[in-house]
Enzyme design. Structure first.
Site, PDB file in Angstrom:
ATOM      1  N   HIS A 220      33.156  35.178  46.356  1.00  0.00           N
ATOM      2  CA  HIS A 220      33.697  34.362  45.339  1.00  0.00           C
ATOM      3  C   HIS A 220      35.376  34.364  45.221  1.00  0.00           C
ATOM      4  O   HIS A 220      35.903  33.562  44.533  1.00  0.00           O
ATOM      5  CB  HIS A 220      33.459  34.904  43.898  1.00  0.00           C
ATOM      6  CG  HIS A 220      33.644  34.385  42.732  1.00  0.00           C
ATOM      7  ND1 HIS A 220      34.520  34.566  41.750  1.00  0.00           N
ATOM      8  CD2 HIS A 220      33.173  32.970  42.310  1.00  0.00           C
ATOM      9  CE1 HIS A 220      34.451  33.740  40.811  1.00  0.00           C
ATOM     10  NE2 HIS A 220      33.653  32.703  41.118  1.00  0.00           N
ATOM     11  N   LYS A 222      39.022  33.081  46.717  1.00  0.00           N
ATOM     12  CA  LYS A 222      39.572  31.601  46.857  1.00  0.00           C
ATOM     13  C   LYS A 222      40.918  32.032  47.708  1.00  0.00           C
ATOM     14  O   LYS A 222      41.809  32.650  46.994  1.00  0.00           O
ATOM     15  CB  LYS A 222      40.060  30.770  45.642  1.00  0.00           C
ATOM     16  CG  LYS A 222      38.906  30.297  44.976  1.00  0.00           C
ATOM     17  CD  LYS A 222      38.374  31.355  43.921  1.00  0.00           C
ATOM     18  CE  LYS A 222      37.262  30.703  43.156  1.00  0.00           C
ATOM     19  NZ  LYS A 222      36.347  31.752  42.468  1.00  0.00           N
ATOM     20  N   ASP A 227      49.831  29.609  59.053  1.00  0.00           N
ATOM     21  CA  ASP A 227      50.636  30.088  59.807  1.00  0.00           C
ATOM     22  C   ASP A 227      51.302  31.436  59.649  1.00  0.00           C
ATOM     23  O   ASP A 227      52.256  31.888  59.945  1.00  0.00           O
ATOM     24  CB  ASP A 227      51.770  28.948  59.933  1.00  0.00           C
ATOM     25  CG  ASP A 227      51.484  27.720  60.796  1.00  0.00           C
ATOM     26  OD1 ASP A 227      50.439  27.685  61.310  1.00  0.00           O
ATOM     27  OD2 ASP A 227      52.572  26.832  60.479  1.00  0.00           O
ATOM     28  N   HIS A 394      39.349  28.199  33.504  1.00  0.00           N
ATOM     29  CA  HIS A 394      39.056  28.936  34.585  1.00  0.00           C
ATOM     30  C   HIS A 394      40.136  29.897  35.433  1.00  0.00           C
ATOM     31  O   HIS A 394      39.729  30.742  36.003  1.00  0.00           O
ATOM     32  CB  HIS A 394      38.563  27.893  35.889  1.00  0.00           C
ATOM     33  CG  HIS A 394      37.586  28.347  36.805  1.00  0.00           C
ATOM     34  ND1 HIS A 394      37.834  28.566  37.942  1.00  0.00           N
ATOM     35  CD2 HIS A 394      36.551  28.962  36.620  1.00  0.00           C
ATOM     36  CE1 HIS A 394      37.079  29.127  38.868  1.00  0.00           C
ATOM     37  NE2 HIS A 394      36.037  29.160  37.966  1.00  0.00           N
ATOM     38  N   LYS A 396      41.776  33.331  35.947  1.00  0.00           N
ATOM     39  CA  LYS A 396      41.527  34.781  35.673  1.00  0.00           C
ATOM     40  C   LYS A 396      42.928  35.399  35.643  1.00  0.00           C
ATOM     41  O   LYS A 396      43.524  35.716  36.835  1.00  0.00           O
ATOM     42  CB  LYS A 396      40.599  35.057  36.736  1.00  0.00           C
ATOM     43  CG  LYS A 396      39.176  34.474  36.844  1.00  0.00           C
ATOM     44  CD  LYS A 396      39.211  33.228  37.890  1.00  0.00           C
ATOM     45  CE  LYS A 396      38.292  32.727  38.114  1.00  0.00           C
ATOM     46  NZ  LYS A 396      36.836  32.862  37.426  1.00  0.00           N
ATOM     47  N   ASP A 401      52.302  44.713  28.829  1.00  0.00           N
ATOM     48  CA  ASP A 401      53.540  44.606  28.378  1.00  0.00           C
ATOM     49  C   ASP A 401      54.204  43.944  29.252  1.00  0.00           C
ATOM     50  O   ASP A 401      53.909  42.674  29.177  1.00  0.00           O
ATOM     51  CB  ASP A 401      53.992  46.003  29.053  1.00  0.00           C
ATOM     52  CG  ASP A 401      53.031  47.188  28.169  1.00  0.00           C
ATOM     53  OD1 ASP A 401      52.505  46.916  27.137  1.00  0.00           O
ATOM     54  OD2 ASP A 401      53.070  48.616  28.654  1.00  0.00           O
TER      55      ASP A 401
END
Length: 476
Positions: A220, A222, A227, A394, A396, A401
């Site tokens: 899952h 991404k 380079d 979507h 996450k 604090d």
């Protein structure tokens, strides 16, 4: 003996045989009880589902390969190039438990000298990514869960083809289930292959050729590395903002990273590449000594079913336990386990203000219903729950604090906790935390705060459906 008697005896034999099999697995008691309930309710269906979905461990061959790959990639020589940027002495004392816990899980030190740019516009993120790919000189590495055959997917494919034509080495890993059409007859993978771009499916899901112990273990993550100098990571897939929904745009948050943290993110890609292909890549161009580009301290934390169990919850629980004033978390899917709920309650007991931001409308109705079954308990504890109204939130994220933030691919649900390969980046310091908090406050400004009394009066049929869905949450 009648056929009915034989059938009944065989069903009871299955039930009794499955009890020690399920109890021997390393599962939580709640998950074990859920599987036993399925088996006792329908023995035949329960056995089939358990064989396909009952273990969160990879097959033996893949486990051995993964251990060997990680041991090679995390060798002392490779990790030594990061030591000059180790930043633990500059971290506040209250964050030391998070740093130590994350090092134990992901194997990476905290590194200073980074720059992080948050990108919250889907089209703007793709534009920036295309520009960086067009500027690539040596390599482009992409690891993504969804690579759609839509306008956005074609833009990235075209940029990769242009890069390959310039002599840039391009490697692409795409989750086989999340991007099931990408490798099909009309998929974009064929265009990449024709342009000499190496593109491979991750964790093939076809039963006859799978090498996994269960079908729904997914990658899952991404991640894009260019380079060994620029990296992208966060929640956004390579797809149009309306992917998989009608009139519901995905709202994501990505980080564009430069500095020493890019080396850690590169190592995550190289490990996954070796895990899938058996090819261990090396070279100064891939793992060049990192150069400082900013003042942010960061730490990559890869997790997955081949690591120790409960790896991601341990990071979240540690962060909640050190919170003193305020916690904000955003997630598209909310199916918390008992330890997470307990940690939230303990934070509230200490006077910490806890806010959760979730989408009002989701793309997975069963998971959404299971998540809503937990709202009443969370509201009674004192958690502020905001429902985002402007689309499918979507992103996450987590802020604690004023000096700790988390950005990544992990949801607050059982799947991300125990089943998926995920990638999160921890960020330390008041300046970067304030930037993420600003994004979170924008989400809150476009959300509706749930009222505990009003939520308790929702229709009885809705409450019953949510509770039934929640019964299966340990298996989702």
């Amino acid at each position: 003996m009648s056929w009915w008697m034989i059938w009944t005896l065989s069903e009871w034999a299955i039930r009794l045989l499955m009890i020690p099999i399920i109890l021997r697995r390393r599962m939580t008691p709640v998950t074990s009880l859920a599987w036993l309930a399925v088996v006792f309710l329908s023995p035949e269906l329960g056995v089939v589902l358990y064989l396909l979905l009952g273990s969160n461990h990879l097959g033996r061959r893949r486990r051995r390969r993964h251990r060997r790959v990680v041991a090679t990639m995390r060798s002392e020589a490779r990790l030594a190039i990061q030591l000059a940027h180790a930043a633990r002495p500059t971290i506040e004392i209250m964050h030391q438990p998070i740093v130590i816990q994350s090092e134990a899980i992901g194997g990476f030190n905290i590194l200073g000298g980074n720059n992080v740019e948050f990108l919250d516009d889907q089209e703007g993120t793709i534009n920036r990514l295309v520009q960086d790919i067009d500027a690539a000189r040596h390599h482009v590495h992409i690891l993504v869960y969804i690579f759609a055959c839509d306008q956005t997917g074609r833009r990235i494919v075209e940029a990769l083809c242009r890069a390959s034509a310039r002599g840039v080495t391009c490697r692409v890993l795409v989750d086989a289930a999340g991007s099931w059409g990408f490798f099909g007859r009309n998929g974009l993978a064929h265009q990449l292959a024709a342009a000499n771009v190496r593109c491979l499916p991750v964790l093939p899901a076809a039963p006859l050729r799978r090498k996994l112990a269960r079908l729904d273990l997914r990658n899952h993550r991404k991640l894009v590395v260019i380079d060994a100098k620029v990296a992208y990571s966060g929640s956004q897939n390579i797809c149009d903002a309306e992917y998989g929904t009608r009139h519901l745009r995905w709202v994501d948050l990505m980080g564009r990273f430069t500095g020493p943290i890019v080396t850690q993110l590169q190592m995550v890609f190289l490990e996954d590449w070796a895990f899938e292909t058996g090819e261990e890549l090396d070279g100064e161009e891939l793992l060049a000594p990192p150069m400082p580009t900013g003042q942010v301290s960061a730490q990559a934390v890869p997790t997955g079913p081949n690591y120790e169990s409960q790896t991601l919850p341990r990071v979240i629980l540690t962060a909640l336990n050190v919170a003193q004033r305020k916690v904000i978390m955003t997630t598209p899917y909310l199916v918390p386990d008992e330890p997470t709920t307990l940690a939230l309650a303990m934070a509230l007991d200490r006077g910490v203000e806890v806010s959760l931001v979730v989408p009002r409308k989701g793309d997975h109705w069963l998971v959404a219903a299971a998540g809503r079954a937990y709202y009443e308990e969370l509201l009674e504890l004192g958690v502020q729950i905001y429902e985002f109204d402007r689309g499918l939130l979507h992103a996450k994220t987590m802020t604690v604090d004023d000096s700790f933030a988390l950005l990544g691919s992990s949801n607050l649900d059982i799947r991300s906790f125990y089943l998926n390969f995920e990638l999160n980046v921890l960020l330390y310091g008041p300046e970067i935390t304030a930037k993420m908090r600003f994004a979170q406050m924008r989400y809150i400004a476009e959300s509706t705060l749930l009222d505990r009394d009003t939520w308790a009066k929702r229709p009885m049929a809705q409450r019953a459906f949510e509770r039934v869905a929640a019964l299966g949450s340990p298996l989702l």
